[in-house]
Design an enzyme around this catalytic site. Structure first.
Site, PDB file in Angstrom:
ATOM      1  CB  CYS A   1      -0.996  -0.007   1.155  1.00  0.00           C
ATOM      2  SG  CYS A   1      -0.275  -0.008   2.809  1.00  0.00           S
TER       3      CYS A   1
ATOM      4  CG  HIS B   1      -4.511  -0.192   3.893  1.00  0.00           C
ATOM      5  ND1 HIS B   1      -3.807  -0.901   2.941  1.00  0.00           N
ATOM      6  CD2 HIS B   1      -5.564   0.358   3.237  1.00  0.00           C
ATOM      7  CE1 HIS B   1      -4.430  -0.801   1.770  1.00  0.00           C
ATOM      8  NE2 HIS B   1      -5.496  -0.031   1.932  1.00  0.00           N
TER       9      HIS B   1
ATOM     10  CG  HIS C   1      -7.873   0.407  -0.959  1.00  0.00           C
ATOM     11  ND1 HIS C   1      -7.705   0.769   0.354  1.00  0.00           N
ATOM     12  CD2 HIS C   1      -9.068   0.925  -1.339  1.00  0.00           C
ATOM     13  CE1 HIS C   1      -8.751   1.470   0.751  1.00  0.00           C
ATOM     14  NE2 HIS C   1      -9.594   1.587  -0.262  1.00  0.00           N
TER      15      HIS C   1
END
Length: 157
Positions: A62, A115, A127
């Site tokens: 990420c 994240h 994402h």
């Protein structure tokens, strides 16, 4: 570029040109060239493989994805999710504009963010989610993501 990436790129371009409504507020009819580049680069990575520690289109985690995409727009980001979180100022999700960063926590409450995603506008984000998956677009309002959302951060003006 994969077919899915081209489709999302066209959708993102259409949204930007139309001055679409954002998740919680209005997006300016014209966003900066930097923000446009970030959105275009992010959508261009859809379908790329997830790779822990990955920082290139051969495979992203990420924070590797966000760092790569921002670099394509001429903006330097630190490498880790936590450092990226600390690199900007916290904003309300209703103030998020395309190109802002969205942070999530997968671990137990009270832990650090783990994240990061790139907000596209119109309630969607790009994402690089997990091992065995690919870079995706997901709704910010999806219950799975919403439950884990921490905050939004603006790195660019």
């Amino acid at each position: 570029m994969q077919k899915t990436g081209c489709i999302w790129l066209c959708i993102a371009l259409t949204m930007l040109l139309a001055g679409c409504a954002g998740f919680g507020g209005d997006i300016p009819a014209q966003i900066s060239d930097t923000r446009q580049t970030i959105v275009f680069e992010a959508t261009g990575q859809i379908g790329r493989p997830y790779r822990y520690g990955g920082t290139t289109p051969d495979g992203f985690d990420c924070s590797g994805l966000t760092r790569y995409v921002y670099a394509q727009a001429g903006v330097s980001l630190p490498r880790s999710t936590r450092e990226q979180h600390d690199a900007g100022r916290t904003i309300k999700i209703s103030q998020a504009q395309p190109g802002d960063l969205l942070f999530y926590r997968f671990g137990r409450s009270g832990g650090n963010v783990d994240h990061v995603a790139i907000y596209l506008g119109n309630g969607e984000a790009v994402h690089a989610p997990a091992t065995g998956r690919t870079v995706i677009v997901a709704s910010v309002g999806d219950p799975w993501w919403e439950k884990r959302f921490v905050n939004a951060v603006r790195v660019i003006p």
